[in-house]
Design a protein around this motif. Sequence first.
Motif, mmCIF file in Angstrom:
data_model
loop_
_atom_site.group_PDB
_atom_site.id
_atom_site.type_symbol
_atom_site.label_atom_id
_atom_site.label_comp_id
_atom_site.label_asym_id
_atom_site.label_seq_id
_atom_site.Cartn_x
_atom_site.Cartn_y
_atom_site.Cartn_z
ATOM 1 N N GLY A 10 0.709 -1.041 -0.349
ATOM 2 C CA GLY A 10 0.097 0.126 -0.281
ATOM 3 C C GLY A 10 1.238 0.976 -0.132
ATOM 4 O O GLY A 10 1.911 0.747 0.505
ATOM 5 N N ARG A 11 0.360 2.466 -0.313
ATOM 6 C CA ARG A 11 0.732 3.649 -0.806
ATOM 7 C C ARG A 11 1.610 4.048 0.848
ATOM 8 O O ARG A 11 0.320 3.934 2.340
ATOM 9 N N GLN A 35 -6.159 0.574 1.863
ATOM 10 C CA GLN A 35 -5.310 0.135 0.523
ATOM 11 C C GLN A 35 -4.676 -1.281 0.729
ATOM 12 O O GLN A 35 -5.808 -2.397 0.355
ATOM 13 N N THR A 64 1.404 -4.690 5.227
ATOM 14 C CA THR A 64 0.530 -5.055 3.932
ATOM 15 C C THR A 64 0.290 -6.774 3.894
ATOM 16 O O THR A 64 -1.124 -7.157 3.828
ATOM 17 N N ALA A 176 -1.074 -1.414 -3.438
ATOM 18 C CA ALA A 176 -1.864 -2.387 -3.642
ATOM 19 C C ALA A 176 -2.523 -3.016 -4.730
ATOM 20 O O ALA A 176 -3.561 -3.802 -4.798
ATOM 21 N N HIS A 177 -2.017 -3.240 -5.910
ATOM 22 C CA HIS A 177 -2.412 -3.880 -7.113
ATOM 23 C C HIS A 177 -1.782 -5.445 -7.179
ATOM 24 O O HIS A 177 -0.408 -5.070 -6.713
ATOM 25 N N GLY A 196 -7.138 -5.142 -8.412
ATOM 26 C CA GLY A 196 -6.855 -4.017 -7.348
ATOM 27 C C GLY A 196 -8.551 -4.499 -7.450
ATOM 28 O O GLY A 196 -8.628 -4.507 -7.666
ATOM 29 N N ASP A 198 -10.435 -1.790 -6.644
ATOM 30 C CA ASP A 198 -11.659 -1.206 -6.587
ATOM 31 C C ASP A 198 -11.232 -1.180 -8.490
ATOM 32 O O ASP A 198 -11.524 -1.711 -9.143
#
Length: 198
Positions: A10-11, A35, A64, A176-177, A196, A198
Amino acid sequence: MTVLVLLRHGRTAYNAEGRLQGSLDVPLGAPGREQAAAAARALFEEYGIPDRIVTSPLARAADTAAELSAVTGVPALADARLAQRSYGEWEGLTWDEIKMRWPLEYERRHRGLDPRIEGWGTAAEVSARVAEGLLEACSGAKVVVAVSHGSAIMLGSLALLGLDLHSTALGKLPHAHWNVLVSSPGHWSLARYGLGAD
């Protein structure tokens, strides 16, 4: 056959500021943790309980991976071979700062080549160690999730796929992909790309 899911962490705040992290141990921020949790839920829905979860030991990846462990009950095993490449003396800087101080090496990097700076983890070095870690993680497993970093995932994948290590064919994987590689005897192929939650 082995399904290998390569999940980018994640970011972080450094990501948001456009700063190179490399070997710096920058933690996830709250948005990155969200994420990671969303990615974990999506991966569990798609693949169920993996045989193995492996992760870079750097906090942004390990945190993560912990989200996926919380959902699946499978502990994440840290493997230093999955850590991000070192960006040497560029770590902590933005691309604008790098371009100003090292214009020739900046251009070299943006052509996909290794810059000639102190401490840089070369494509050959990084791809070899990441691929070795991934192959070991996949031994005897049907589904493996490896949590790592953008460059590390790209270079390890290029090595497994037998592609030029300076190729930009795999592009830039968002935070997070994940990408999915599938093995058949003696051969790896890219099955899915840039997925991902989303």
